[in-house]
Design a protein around this motif. Structure first.
Motif, mmCIF file in Angstrom:
data_model
loop_
_atom_site.group_PDB
_atom_site.id
_atom_site.type_symbol
_atom_site.label_atom_id
_atom_site.label_comp_id
_atom_site.label_asym_id
_atom_site.label_seq_id
_atom_site.Cartn_x
_atom_site.Cartn_y
_atom_site.Cartn_z
ATOM 1 N N GLN A 91 0.871 -1.222 0.019
ATOM 2 C CA GLN A 91 -0.171 -0.006 0.071
ATOM 3 C C GLN A 91 1.022 1.160 -0.076
ATOM 4 O O GLN A 91 1.967 1.312 0.311
ATOM 5 N N VAL A 93 2.149 4.843 1.634
ATOM 6 C CA VAL A 93 2.683 5.083 2.796
ATOM 7 C C VAL A 93 2.230 6.381 3.622
ATOM 8 O O VAL A 93 2.385 6.319 4.918
ATOM 9 N N ASP A 120 1.869 -7.247 5.417
ATOM 10 C CA ASP A 120 0.988 -7.350 4.237
ATOM 11 C C ASP A 120 1.651 -6.855 3.121
ATOM 12 O O ASP A 120 1.928 -5.865 2.757
ATOM 13 N N PRO A 183 -5.323 -12.323 8.713
ATOM 14 C CA PRO A 183 -4.621 -12.327 10.271
ATOM 15 C C PRO A 183 -5.042 -13.405 11.083
ATOM 16 O O PRO A 183 -6.257 -13.989 10.843
ATOM 17 N N GLY A 399 -11.421 -8.034 5.194
ATOM 18 C CA GLY A 399 -10.636 -7.456 4.009
ATOM 19 C C GLY A 399 -10.929 -8.236 2.909
ATOM 20 O O GLY A 399 -11.520 -9.346 2.839
ATOM 21 N N PRO A 423 -4.197 -8.642 14.134
ATOM 22 C CA PRO A 423 -4.949 -7.343 13.990
ATOM 23 C C PRO A 423 -4.064 -6.342 14.938
ATOM 24 O O PRO A 423 -3.563 -6.775 15.811
ATOM 25 N N GLY A 424 -4.230 -5.071 14.189
ATOM 26 C CA GLY A 424 -3.376 -4.096 14.992
ATOM 27 C C GLY A 424 -1.969 -3.996 14.629
ATOM 28 O O GLY A 424 -1.370 -3.294 15.073
ATOM 29 N N PHE A 427 -1.803 -2.781 8.902
ATOM 30 C CA PHE A 427 -1.692 -3.040 7.514
ATOM 31 C C PHE A 427 -2.624 -1.879 6.762
ATOM 32 O O PHE A 427 -3.343 -1.362 7.498
ATOM 33 N N HIS A 428 -1.834 -1.203 5.937
ATOM 34 C CA HIS A 428 -2.577 -0.018 5.000
ATOM 35 C C HIS A 428 -2.229 1.123 5.958
ATOM 36 O O HIS A 428 -2.805 2.218 5.457
ATOM 37 N N ALA A 429 -1.697 1.193 6.960
ATOM 38 C CA ALA A 429 -1.470 2.295 7.834
ATOM 39 C C ALA A 429 -0.084 2.838 8.192
ATOM 40 O O ALA A 429 0.672 2.007 7.961
#
Lengths: 459, 459
Positions: A91, A93, A120, A183, A399, A423-424, A427-429
């Motif tokens: 993804q 950034v 990911d 996940p 997802g 989780p946490g 991903f994507h963040a």
């Protein structure tokens, strides 16, 4: 019984992590055209790594955009073939300033590796390569035949993969497809995912007057595209959190009571999610739990919104344009094209006077669902128990890996989603990371699974 | 009778236009802190220009931000004093790519001068200086006393002018305040404006989770700040175009039947506006004409909107923040603070669950209204008729010059709004320009007005 690969993986751990870092340093952002060369570098890095691991027929296969990496090893005693799918693209950034360490300078802190793609999906693709290498190095052969198919466009909806699979059915033919891009339930609680949401996306562009106007001279007398867009977007949901688009839920397969009961037994901690995200309350469609909302219900989300003045201070402008990016997560049996049609019709029906609206469709991918009593899934449960010493949960996921459904359909194979992220892990963040505990146990799970499949019967 | 100043202005026209260009080349954008030095340069340019014109006591007077330029000439036979107010700051220029020639490189084409500030308000300030110069050069004196007060923060709501006026009442004392910052009705139809809308503005910031989230993992389970913002913004208007905020219209002085009749008689061409702006229809509060909506009715406009992904392609993100900039145009007797309170209360009452909203108040200015039968306005009508050979219309205006009301109130003087811009000259938008026809006739109008006031009685 301790397997030989366990010792090998322990012994080479530091070396493997260094190797993974070199992979994560390549900024393979598929959504941004300026990273075109980096995509190629990432694919070439994979070729070298697969060859070094002992895979054969390793090659870059061209597509209309980023190449696909293929490799195989087909000398097993078993007649079963496992196809491993993953993706080497990541993804974007932004917002960059929120990263504690730069996204493409991998950093290990507190037994986690921080980098875009760490979980990911570059990190997990790398684990499959190392698992195969460990088996080949310690046993001289693999328990089942294996094929790799690693693409570079998953984060932009895999536009070229489905035609590629359709054209290379023989090359990719297999008995089971294994994907590590989902996940775990939480730390220490592995999960096998039997459902994924699909996706469709679009951009809305609203046009008013031919140019930006002075809000004093024209304000109140000419439609403001920002008002029109807000009104269109607000109309997409009801007050109870449901999507207000006609026909949106028509083909949704309802949750069974058995599934709801199984999810309840997971004792998922919604309070912990609230705390982790720092929100005063969770919010979504009325009548469903957080897990049910994110795993089994379709959504319509605004991903971006922009128009008018964004700078410092005030500008009393009545802007000429307004824009929004939307995406829907879909569940079985929703069809992306049906949903795009319904949302587009809703948008046009809810466009206020005085503006012109265009809708541009972007990504789409069907939702995926597997029968969870399938032998390949039961074999995966055994492998997980060996590595984690706990029975994995059977879950679904919010997802999308758009190609999963297409892959399964085109090759007519069952699909096992065997992911090791938590989780946490963002991903994507900003601050995406991956827990090294699952790097270690994941490698053991993959090795155990390949051995387990050698004496599993199906088809 | 031909006045001597007419010949002088004709003779020096080319030179005056060159001089105006040097003024317009200074990028005096008050909203952007990077232009701080340019603000000073523009003020110093005015000092030199006023001195050269024959004004006395010319000085830069410091404020908390950009300086105010003062000048006077107080040797008239008449006991009347005219105070001229204008501003040397301009609006930001974005989107820059829509300008045909750069905003700070003035270009004359087709008898119009194109540049940011050409009409709002540097061009019109310049005309007052040249009118005084023409009278002094040709008659050796002015028919009335004159004072100039030119500020540098009008486009950001004149935050320092009102305290400045309050502290300098004696210095600024006058019998009439003249301001050229309002438009004519259309080409060949001059207008004297007796009402201006006020202004108040705010920024809304919506916060969700502590960081951007993956819309697959969390979508449907956590409030999306972009949805919350859209829903808040959509709630601000009813379907009939009225502002839906409780109490918003409480203090609005209704239009009289006499005013509505006078506006109808202007035969304003709404079709031409539609065509000029390239919109399929005009849109606004039900029950009012375009002129009534923009001149006499309050508004609430979104000036800017932003949040989430704005780049190329798709990013399936559930963003952590969303932002909007709002402003209201106010009419007599609405109080900016009352309106800000009402809108803020509405926003909080309409905030959906799961997000946190803050409202930051920015600019404010009261609306202005003058009795149109006042002698100083009647004298202005005479002056206009001399220059334009047509009777000017009595109008109101949708824009705000926030200080007009404060100036009139603090100095207890009548205010005459004598503007020479045309609608469609792109104030606040790309390709701002000013018709030279009104540069010429405007100079004649100002000269004639000063002479007319010398034998007008009021107070």
């Amino acid at each position: 019984m301790t397997e030989k690969y366990e010792g090998f993986l322990k012994e080479h751990r530091a070396e493997h992590l260094e190797e993974m870092k070199t992979f994560l340093r390549i900024p393979s952002v598929s959504a941004l055209s300026e990273h075109k060369e980096d995509m190629k570098r990432a694919a070439e890095w994979l070729v070298d790594s697969l060859k070094a691991a002992g895979l054969e027929n390793v090659k870059l296969m061209p597509t209309a955009s980023n190449p696909i990496v293929y490799a195989d090893w087909l000398h097993a005693d078993s007649d079963k073939t496992v196809l491993v799918y993953g993706h080497y693209d990541v993804q974007p950034v932004d917002p960059l300033h929120l990263w504690q360490t730069p996204p493409f300078e991998p950093d290990i802190r507190d037994e986690k590796i921080y980098a875009r793609g760490a979980s990911d999906d570059k990190g997990q693709v790398f684990m499959h390569i190392k698992a195969v290498e460990a088996l080949l190095q310690t046993e001289g052969k693999l328990p089942v035949n294996i094929k790799f198919c690693i693409e570079g466009e998953e984060e932009v909806g895999s536009p070229t993969l489905e035609p590629f699979v359709a054209e290379n059915k023989d090359l990719l033919a297999a008995d089971v497809l294994v994907i590590s891009d989902t996940p775990m339930l939480e730390r220490g609680k592995p999960a096998i995912c039997y459902g994924l949401r699909g996706l469709c996306a679009m951009q809305i562009d609203v046009y008013g007057a031919k140019g930006d106007l002075h809000s004093g001279i024209y304000g109140g007398g000419v439609a403001n595209p920002l008002h029109a867009l807000s009104s269109i977007l607000a109309s997409l949901h009801n007050a109870d959190g449901r999507v207000a688009v006609d026909g949106f839920y028509d083909k949704v397969v309802p949750l069974t009571e058995e599934e709801r009961q199984a999810y309840r037994e997971l004792n998922y901690d919604e309070g912990a999610v609230k705390q982790e995200l720092n929100v005063s309350e969770l919010y979504g469609e009325a009548g469903y739990s957080f897990l049910e909302r994110t795993w089994t219900r379709p959504t319509l989300e605004i991903n971006g919104l922009y128009g008018g003045f964004q700078g410092e201070g005030t500008k009393t402008v009545l802007p000429a344009e307004a824009h929004a990016k939307l995406s829907c997560r879909l569940v079985a049996d929703q069809e992306p094209d049906d949903i795009l049609n319904a949302v587009e019709a809703h948008i046009h029906a809810h466009t206020p006077p005085g503006v012109r609206v265009t809708v541009t469709r972007t990504d789409k991918g069907r939702p995926f669902q597997m029968p969870y009593d399938h032998p390949v899934i039961q074999a995966a449960m055994t492998a997980y128990e060996k590595a984690y010493e706990v029975k994995p949960a059977l879950t679904r996921m919010g997802g999308s890996i758009p190609i999963v459904e297409g892959f399964g359909r085109l090759l007519a194979v069952p699909v096992v989603l065997m992911g090791f992220g938590l989780p946490g892990e963002n991903f994507h963040a900003p601050n995406e990371h991956f827990h090294l505990e699952n790097f270690d146990k994941g490698l053991l799970t993959i090795c155990a699974y390949l051995k387990e499949l050698a004496h599993t019967e199906w088809n």
